[in-house]
Design an enzyme around this catalytic site. Sequence first.
Site, PDB file in Angstrom:
ATOM      1  N   GLY A  11       0.819  -1.214   0.000  1.00  0.00           N
ATOM      2  CA  GLY A  11       0.000   0.000   0.000  1.00  0.00           C
ATOM      3  C   GLY A  11       0.853   1.264   0.000  1.00  0.00           C
ATOM      4  O   GLY A  11       2.085   1.211  -0.066  1.00  0.00           O
ATOM      5  N   ASP A  32       0.577  -8.761   1.402  1.00  0.00           N
ATOM      6  CA  ASP A  32      -0.484  -7.916   0.834  1.00  0.00           C
ATOM      7  C   ASP A  32      -1.382  -8.769  -0.038  1.00  0.00           C
ATOM      8  O   ASP A  32      -0.897  -9.688  -0.708  1.00  0.00           O
ATOM      9  CB  ASP A  32       0.124  -6.778  -0.011  1.00  0.00           C
ATOM     10  CG  ASP A  32      -0.766  -5.548  -0.022  1.00  0.00           C
ATOM     11  OD1 ASP A  32      -1.898  -5.638  -0.508  1.00  0.00           O
ATOM     12  OD2 ASP A  32      -0.332  -4.489   0.474  1.00  0.00           O
ATOM     13  N   THR A  36      -6.244  -3.175  -2.326  1.00  0.00           N
ATOM     14  CA  THR A  36      -6.044  -1.728  -2.517  1.00  0.00           C
ATOM     15  C   THR A  36      -4.561  -1.374  -2.691  1.00  0.00           C
ATOM     16  O   THR A  36      -4.248  -0.297  -3.183  1.00  0.00           O
ATOM     17  CB  THR A  36      -6.622  -0.898  -1.336  1.00  0.00           C
ATOM     18  OG1 THR A  36      -6.018  -1.350  -0.119  1.00  0.00           O
ATOM     19  CG2 THR A  36      -8.120  -1.035  -1.250  1.00  0.00           C
ATOM     20  N   ASP A  57      -3.849 -12.758   2.396  1.00  0.00           N
ATOM     21  CA  ASP A  57      -4.781 -11.886   3.119  1.00  0.00           C
ATOM     22  C   ASP A  57      -4.437 -11.935   4.599  1.00  0.00           C
ATOM     23  O   ASP A  57      -4.193 -13.017   5.145  1.00  0.00           O
ATOM     24  CB  ASP A  57      -6.210 -12.389   2.885  1.00  0.00           C
ATOM     25  CG  ASP A  57      -7.240 -11.328   3.199  1.00  0.00           C
ATOM     26  OD1 ASP A  57      -7.200 -10.773   4.317  1.00  0.00           O
ATOM     27  OD2 ASP A  57      -8.075 -11.048   2.320  1.00  0.00           O
ATOM     28  N   ALA A 113      -1.048  -0.014  13.151  1.00  0.00           N
ATOM     29  CA  ALA A 113      -1.447   1.254  12.539  1.00  0.00           C
ATOM     30  C   ALA A 113      -2.912   1.513  12.838  1.00  0.00           C
ATOM     31  O   ALA A 113      -3.798   0.947  12.212  1.00  0.00           O
ATOM     32  CB  ALA A 113      -1.217   1.200  11.029  1.00  0.00           C
ATOM     33  N   TYR A 144     -14.862   1.064   9.376  1.00  0.00           N
ATOM     34  CA  TYR A 144     -13.442   1.404   9.550  1.00  0.00           C
ATOM     35  C   TYR A 144     -13.184   1.886  10.977  1.00  0.00           C
ATOM     36  O   TYR A 144     -12.309   1.359  11.670  1.00  0.00           O
ATOM     37  CB  TYR A 144     -13.066   2.482   8.532  1.00  0.00           C
ATOM     38  CG  TYR A 144     -11.591   2.806   8.499  1.00  0.00           C
ATOM     39  CD1 TYR A 144     -10.667   1.892   7.990  1.00  0.00           C
ATOM     40  CD2 TYR A 144     -11.119   4.027   8.963  1.00  0.00           C
ATOM     41  CE1 TYR A 144      -9.316   2.192   7.952  1.00  0.00           C
ATOM     42  CE2 TYR A 144      -9.771   4.338   8.925  1.00  0.00           C
ATOM     43  CZ  TYR A 144      -8.873   3.419   8.416  1.00  0.00           C
ATOM     44  OH  TYR A 144      -7.532   3.714   8.383  1.00  0.00           O
TER      45      TYR A 144
END
Length: 317
Positions: A11, A32, A36, A57, A113, A144
């Site tokens: 990303g 990854d 996205t 994943d 994160a 989210y």
Amino acid sequence: MKKVLVTGGGGFLGSHLCQRLINDGHTVFCLDNFITGSEANIEHLADDGRFHLLKQDVIDKIYMEVDEIYNLACPASPPHYQADPVRTIKTSFLGALNMLELAKQVKGKIFHASTSEVYGDPDVHPQPESYWGHVNPIGIRACYDEGKRGAETLCFDFHRQYGVKIKVGRIFNTYGPNMDPHDGRVVSNFIVQALSGQALTVYGNGGQTRSFCYCDDLIEAFVRMMNSPDDITGPFNLGNPEEFTILELAERIRGILGSNCSIVFKPLPQDDPRQRRPDISLASEHLGWRPQVRLEEGLKMTIEYFDRLLSKQGGNI
Ligand code: UDP
């Protein structure tokens, strides 16, 4: 030299982090699923013997001997994370669960994160870490926001219950090269629109504010936080405390490009936070960190990136 796993390594931020860790001499495992993320962001690292790509994943369990984990995997732009909200909340929560279990098994350290979205549409300004937030739990951003809040809860429960070494960083709006031109973020949208002679799309009246951090500054904070003493868990706000309205951002970008492209006003998305600015006192005090790159300078580097991308693709992004 360490073995480091970076989830979401393809990303925008993950790719900068992989590059930084390789530059620092570490062995990097980049995980990854490229939903996205983009292989183009990391293809230049493929020839380095210390760089390993795992197309996987973060929701799927994994075991590997690593010293450190940076858990960045999750779609982060509102249009992307709202496209498949069930998948988003699973990625955030189950991804964090898997990575915390891995950190526990290998007795490694984990940087997670998190996000300024844990504050929702804040009624305390600027936001200190002690503020518990103002999130709509059933709104369109909740997949989210609540996914990330749940992931923070998991981090602290793994820390208290199992002694896992955690580092939780709450990331505020960040921009720079390797952003996806189609991810719908305000900085990338405005730059791509201005470069291709389209009108800049301002949502609402443009009076809402954000504070924009250049990617290199943020990566420096990640690494400093990972290297900090074990009793430093965060959460720490990581972002640039200089605040701008969205209209000011549009003007800055037009100014740098010397462009007179027009501005069109579009409806404000539901639950769009009205203001956002980090209080970074904790990160400054404990990590000796402050962003160094001013908006003007960062925007110029980002514009150069998108300009190159546009030329490579014959004017079409
Ligand atoms: N925004 C805008 N035009 C765009 C994209 C976004 O005016 O083309 C606004 C959006 O409504 C929000 C701010 O810019 O108020 C930042 O949006 P972004 O999606 O970059 O990140 P957010 O902070 O909302 O997660």
